[in-house]
Design a protein around this motif. Structure first.
Motif, PDB file in Angstrom:
ATOM      1  N   SER A 153     -18.299  18.403 -17.180  1.00 26.15           N
ATOM      2  CA  SER A 153     -18.819  18.557 -15.813  1.00 26.15           C
ATOM      3  C   SER A 153     -20.273  18.988 -15.840  1.00 26.15           C
ATOM      4  O   SER A 153     -21.114  18.485 -15.098  1.00 26.15           O
ATOM      5  N   THR A 154     -20.598  19.941 -16.743  1.00 28.52           N
ATOM      6  CA  THR A 154     -21.972  20.430 -16.864  1.00 28.52           C
ATOM      7  C   THR A 154     -22.909  19.315 -17.298  1.00 28.52           C
ATOM      8  O   THR A 154     -24.011  19.154 -16.760  1.00 28.52           O
ATOM      9  N   ILE A 155     -22.447  18.516 -18.283  1.00 28.94           N
ATOM     10  CA  ILE A 155     -23.268  17.411 -18.780  1.00 28.94           C
ATOM     11  C   ILE A 155     -23.503  16.383 -17.689  1.00 28.94           C
ATOM     12  O   ILE A 155     -24.627  15.914 -17.481  1.00 28.94           O
ATOM     13  N   VAL A 156     -22.420  16.030 -16.937  1.00 28.79           N
ATOM     14  CA  VAL A 156     -22.552  15.049 -15.849  1.00 28.79           C
ATOM     15  C   VAL A 156     -23.517  15.546 -14.795  1.00 28.79           C
ATOM     16  O   VAL A 156     -24.396  14.828 -14.320  1.00 28.79           O
ATOM     17  N   THR A 157     -23.382  16.858 -14.436  1.00 24.63           N
ATOM     18  CA  THR A 157     -24.269  17.432 -13.438  1.00 24.63           C
ATOM     19  C   THR A 157     -25.715  17.377 -13.904  1.00 24.63           C
ATOM     20  O   THR A 157     -26.618  16.987 -13.165  1.00 24.63           O
ATOM     21  N   ALA A 158     -25.933  17.756 -15.164  1.00 29.28           N
ATOM     22  CA  ALA A 158     -27.286  17.737 -15.706  1.00 29.28           C
ATOM     23  C   ALA A 158     -27.845  16.324 -15.721  1.00 29.28           C
ATOM     24  O   ALA A 158     -28.998  16.098 -15.389  1.00 29.28           O
ATOM     25  N   GLN A 159     -27.030  15.384 -16.122  1.00 25.87           N
ATOM     26  CA  GLN A 159     -27.474  13.995 -16.137  1.00 25.87           C
ATOM     27  C   GLN A 159     -27.792  13.500 -14.739  1.00 25.87           C
ATOM     28  O   GLN A 159     -28.774  12.803 -14.531  1.00 25.87           O
ATOM     29  N   THR A 160     -26.944  13.872 -13.775  1.00 28.62           N
ATOM     30  CA  THR A 160     -27.163  13.452 -12.397  1.00 28.62           C
ATOM     31  C   THR A 160     -28.473  14.023 -11.878  1.00 28.62           C
ATOM     32  O   THR A 160     -29.269  13.320 -11.258  1.00 28.62           O
ATOM     33  N   GLN A 161     -28.711  15.295 -12.143  1.00 30.03           N
ATOM     34  CA  GLN A 161     -29.958  15.929 -11.717  1.00 30.03           C
ATOM     35  C   GLN A 161     -31.154  15.248 -12.353  1.00 30.03           C
ATOM     36  O   GLN A 161     -32.136  14.925 -11.681  1.00 30.03           O
ATOM     37  N   LYS A 162     -31.063  15.000 -13.648  1.00 30.90           N
ATOM     38  CA  LYS A 162     -32.135  14.339 -14.374  1.00 30.90           C
ATOM     39  C   LYS A 162     -32.377  12.934 -13.820  1.00 30.90           C
ATOM     40  O   LYS A 162     -33.521  12.517 -13.619  1.00 30.90           O
ATOM     41  N   ASP A 163     -31.287  12.224 -13.555  1.00 30.53           N
ATOM     42  CA  ASP A 163     -31.412  10.861 -13.039  1.00 30.53           C
ATOM     43  C   ASP A 163     -32.086  10.835 -11.670  1.00 30.53           C
ATOM     44  O   ASP A 163     -32.934   9.979 -11.395  1.00 30.53           O
ATOM     45  N   ILE A 164     -31.699  11.769 -10.809  1.00 30.05           N
ATOM     46  CA  ILE A 164     -32.265  11.788  -9.460  1.00 30.05           C
ATOM     47  C   ILE A 164     -33.739  12.154  -9.498  1.00 30.05           C
ATOM     48  O   ILE A 164     -34.572  11.544  -8.807  1.00 30.05           O
ATOM     49  N   ILE A 165     -34.086  13.113 -10.327  1.00 29.83           N
ATOM     50  CA  ILE A 165     -35.497  13.494 -10.434  1.00 29.83           C
ATOM     51  C   ILE A 165     -36.320  12.334 -10.984  1.00 29.83           C
ATOM     52  O   ILE A 165     -37.433  12.049 -10.508  1.00 29.83           O
ATOM     53  N   GLU A 166     -35.788  11.641 -11.968  1.00 31.54           N
ATOM     54  CA  GLU A 166     -36.486  10.467 -12.494  1.00 31.54           C
ATOM     55  C   GLU A 166     -36.616   9.379 -11.433  1.00 31.54           C
ATOM     56  O   GLU A 166     -37.645   8.697 -11.347  1.00 31.54           O
ATOM     57  N   ALA A 167     -35.574   9.226 -10.611  1.00 33.90           N
ATOM     58  CA  ALA A 167     -35.616   8.223  -9.536  1.00 33.90           C
ATOM     59  C   ALA A 167     -36.653   8.599  -8.481  1.00 33.90           C
ATOM     60  O   ALA A 167     -37.348   7.728  -7.930  1.00 33.90           O
ATOM     61  N   ILE A 168     -36.776   9.897  -8.177  1.00 40.81           N
ATOM     62  CA  ILE A 168     -37.805  10.363  -7.239  1.00 40.81           C
ATOM     63  C   ILE A 168     -39.189  10.028  -7.778  1.00 40.81           C
ATOM     64  O   ILE A 168     -40.044   9.494  -7.061  1.00 40.81           O
ATOM     65  N   GLU A 169     -39.399  10.332  -9.061  1.00 46.06           N
ATOM     66  CA  GLU A 169     -40.685  10.006  -9.694  1.00 46.06           C
ATOM     67  C   GLU A 169     -40.979   8.514  -9.634  1.00 46.06           C
ATOM     68  O   GLU A 169     -42.089   8.087  -9.274  1.00 46.06           O
ATOM     69  N   LYS A 170     -39.993   7.719 -10.012  1.00 44.37           N
ATOM     70  CA  LYS A 170     -40.174   6.269 -10.059  1.00 44.37           C
ATOM     71  C   LYS A 170     -40.500   5.707  -8.686  1.00 44.37           C
ATOM     72  O   LYS A 170     -41.419   4.891  -8.528  1.00 44.37           O
ATOM     73  N   GLU A 171     -39.781   6.159  -7.666  1.00 47.07           N
ATOM     74  CA  GLU A 171     -40.018   5.661  -6.311  1.00 47.07           C
ATOM     75  C   GLU A 171     -41.376   6.131  -5.784  1.00 47.07           C
ATOM     76  O   GLU A 171     -42.121   5.367  -5.176  1.00 47.07           O
ATOM     77  N   GLY A 172     -41.706   7.392  -6.048  1.00 43.06           N
ATOM     78  CA  GLY A 172     -42.962   7.942  -5.553  1.00 43.06           C
ATOM     79  C   GLY A 172     -44.178   7.321  -6.189  1.00 43.06           C
ATOM     80  O   GLY A 172     -45.215   7.130  -5.533  1.00 43.06           O
ATOM     81  N   ASN A 173     -44.071   6.979  -7.467  1.00 42.84           N
ATOM     82  CA  ASN A 173     -45.209   6.375  -8.169  1.00 42.84           C
ATOM     83  C   ASN A 173     -45.248   4.861  -8.064  1.00 42.84           C
ATOM     84  O   ASN A 173     -46.325   4.268  -7.991  1.00 42.84           O
ATOM     85  N   GLY A 174     -44.079   4.244  -8.066  1.00 47.95           N
ATOM     86  CA  GLY A 174     -44.035   2.787  -8.134  1.00 47.95           C
ATOM     87  C   GLY A 174     -43.956   2.078  -6.798  1.00 47.95           C
ATOM     88  O   GLY A 174     -44.254   0.878  -6.706  1.00 47.95           O
ATOM     89  N   ASN A 175     -43.571   2.813  -5.754  1.00 46.86           N
ATOM     90  CA  ASN A 175     -43.408   2.170  -4.439  1.00 46.86           C
ATOM     91  C   ASN A 175     -44.022   3.029  -3.341  1.00 46.86           C
ATOM     92  O   ASN A 175     -43.511   3.085  -2.219  1.00 46.86           O
ATOM     93  N   SER A 176     -45.125   3.701  -3.662  1.00 45.81           N
ATOM     94  CA  SER A 176     -45.750   4.631  -2.719  1.00 45.81           C
ATOM     95  C   SER A 176     -46.175   3.921  -1.429  1.00 45.81           C
ATOM     96  O   SER A 176     -46.732   2.829  -1.453  1.00 45.81           O
ATOM     97  N   GLN A 177     -45.906   4.575  -0.320  1.00 47.88           N
ATOM     98  CA  GLN A 177     -46.301   4.067   0.998  1.00 47.88           C
ATOM     99  C   GLN A 177     -47.471   4.864   1.582  1.00 47.88           C
ATOM    100  O   GLN A 177     -47.831   4.688   2.748  1.00 47.88           O
ATOM    101  N   LEU A 178     -48.054   5.755   0.787  1.00 44.97           N
ATOM    102  CA  LEU A 178     -49.029   6.703   1.319  1.00 44.97           C
ATOM    103  C   LEU A 178     -50.259   6.033   1.924  1.00 44.97           C
ATOM    104  O   LEU A 178     -50.732   6.430   2.999  1.00 44.97           O
ATOM    105  N   GLU A 179     -50.821   5.042   1.245  1.00 39.27           N
ATOM    106  CA  GLU A 179     -52.025   4.384   1.767  1.00 39.27           C
ATOM    107  C   GLU A 179     -51.758   3.716   3.110  1.00 39.27           C
ATOM    108  O   GLU A 179     -52.576   3.800   4.042  1.00 39.27           O
ATOM    109  N   GLN A 180     -50.603   3.065   3.222  1.00 38.85           N
ATOM    110  CA  GLN A 180     -50.262   2.402   4.482  1.00 38.85           C
ATOM    111  C   GLN A 180     -50.020   3.415   5.591  1.00 38.85           C
ATOM    112  O   GLN A 180     -50.478   3.239   6.724  1.00 38.85           O
TER     113      GLN A 180
END
Length: 517
Positions: free
Chosen positions: A16-43
């Motif tokens: 359970s701890t490993i899954v939780t840690a992986q889930t947290q890591k995955d979501i943070i990586e997804a936030i980074e990826k979306e924020g850097n790769g699909n930024s809407q800030l200029e628009q």
């Protein structure tokens, strides 16, 4: 058998701890990826600043911006609404044109101040007059009739139009020190002269208007090349304009030398009566703790000398982008994510303090408020705002943030409670844990804060992208935290000014019927 069950339980816990840690890591990586790769800030910045323009409370542009925000959230599948908190003097800026018409012709760099009473399209043409050295209020009263039929120059003549850093780079040390000494002396004399009139810089315009002046000319230099601060007119019937340091200085010297300069002011505007004022509130509902809230906070309004890009367009688009990212990669948060775009922060935190007053149930359920409002720079400071255990939960959340987004952040715990400055203070005063994501300067004070230069081109998008990703990760961590944040307050020290023990700030009473006087 007991030993086997214990091993199985331990194995399940570890998994359970490993899954939780992986889930947290995955979501943070997804936030980074979306924020850097699909930024809407200029628009978002283009639509908010360039297309919509400034967002002065009570103006049609402010209401258009509120509606734009709702439509933007709707495109992302986020529910949003405009919540009325009061009314304000309705006003819309029109054409400003200021020209010197004698002793020669020159178009001047100038603009009308907020809520300026309109001229007709023919404008006002008159000679200029400056304030003489006055011994006391009786001397002022005796001189005051001189302003009848004149445009009064109400700002000091600046001895230099170069910022201090320019002097420091190029001048001799002796020359720089001489200039500063002379300027300090002039400023002291000017302040004393205003005081001698019996008025202040805030209310003296009304005295000139009552005495028959036909206009007010000011130049509120912001100590940067080409930068002036643009606030409100403070007159009821006559135009009030801000003129660039360069043109104001030229006119002032002409008056001093007896050249009798005349200027023509065309400053058209519309008085729209009393209009409703709003906060835009967007919501991503929580799944496990729907009555607990992580609030993304930024004031929506601006002064209108420019388009309010770094005050607070950048804070606004940071929260918009963080909400967009979270809706995409974390659509079912444990706690409710609420995004507050507050009105009339510039006149005293009116929108946010109204929200705090009107929604005690939300304030009671606040897990954290994350506010951004001091320019385009990377977040570099975070204070615990006087909450004794802020280190515990902010520390946990920051620990999950990748190093590149937090490596410059200096923390202060427990810190002192904010008493103003921006909307987080409205929540702090009510005892809710609210924090300012304080940014790197980028010459904010001199060049963009409330100035005519606060435009799209001053935005540093890499820094804003950093802030949006940081905000999204902190929000995610605050939503996932198994513990409710503590509201226990630190014991405040002695106030160095008063010598008395510090007290927690009290909630302010919002102005809900503004600009009517």
């Amino acid at each position: 058998m007991k030993k086997l069950l214990s091993i199985l339980a331990l194995t399940l816990l570890l998994c359970s701890t490993i899954v939780t840690a992986q889930t947290q890591k995955d979501i943070i990586e997804a936030i980074e990826k979306e924020g850097n790769g699909n930024s809407q800030l200029e628009q978002l910045a283009y639509e908010l600043m360039d297309l919509n323009g400034p967002r002065l409370v009570g103006t049609p542009e402010m209401k258009t911006a509120h509606d734009w925000a709702i439509n933007t959230y709707k495109k992302w599948g986020i529910s949003a609404e405009n919540q009325q908190w009061g009314t304000w003097k309705g006003w819309q800026r029109g054409i400003t044109h200021v020209d010197m018409v004698s002793p020669r012709i020159a178009s001047l760099h100038a603009t009308q101040l907020a809520w300026n009473p309109s001229t007709d399209n023919k404008g006002v043409t008159a000679s200029l007059i400056t304030l003489p050295i006055l011994a006391d209020s009786l001397a002022f009263v005796k001189w005051l009739p001189s302003v009848k039929g004149k445009i009064v120059m109400v700002s000091m003549l600046q001895p230099t139009g170069r910022p201090d850093e320019n002097w420091e780079e190029y001048a001799t040390k002796e020359s720089f020190e001489k200039m500063k000494s002379e300027r300090d002396s002039l400023e002291k004399i000017w302040r004393q002269n205003i005081s001698n009139t019996g008025y202040t810089s805030r209310n003296i315009n009304a005295a000139f208007e009552k005495a028959g002046a036909v206009g007010i000319a000011q130049s509120r230099w912001s100590e940067g090349f080409g930068a002036n601060k643009i606030f409100s007119a403070g007159t009821e019937k006559i135009p009030a304009v801000d003129i660039s340091l360069e043109d104001y200085g030229m006119l002032y010297r002409m008056v001093e030398h007896g050249a009798n300069p005349q200027i023509k002011i065309v400053a058209e505007s519309k008085d729209l009566g009393k209009v409703p004022t709003f906060n835009t509130i967007a919501t991503i509902p929580g799944t496990e703790f729907p009555d607990e809230y992580v609030i993304l906070s930024a004031h929506f309004d601006s002064w209108d000398g420019a388009t309010g890009a770094t005050d607070n367009g950048t804070g606004t688009i940071t929260m918009l982008e963080a909400a967009r990212i979270l809706k995409k990669v974390y659509p079912n948060p444990k706690r409710t994510i609420l995004i507050g775009h507050w009105g009339s922060e510039e006149q005293g935190l009116n929108g946010s303090s109204s929200f705090v007053q009107d929604h005690p149930e939300i304030v009671a359920g606040v897990q954290a408020v994350l506010n951004q409002d001091n320019g385009t720079g990377r977040v570099v400071n975070l204070s615990g705002q006087g909450f004794l255990h802020a280190y515990d939960y902010l520390g946990r959340w920051l620990e999950a943030v990748p190093e590149k987004y937090k490596n410059e952040i200096e923390t202060t715990f427990p810190g002192s409670p904010g008493r103003g400055g921006s909307d987080y203070a409205s929540f702090v005063a009510a005892g809710a844990p609210a924090f300012s994501l304080s940014s790197l300067s980028w010459d904010y004070w001199n060049y963009t804060w409330h100035t005519n230069l606060d435009t799209y081109d001053k935005i540093v998008f890499d820094d804003v992208r950093n802030n949006a990703i940081l905000t999204a990760i902190l929000t995610y961590m605050a939503c996932e935290d198994p513990e409710k944040t503590s509201r226990e307050k630190a014991v405040l020290g002695i106030n160095p000014r008063s010598g008395e023990k510090g007290e927690w700030p009290t909630p302010r009473t919002p102005e809900r019927n503004g600009g009517q006087e």
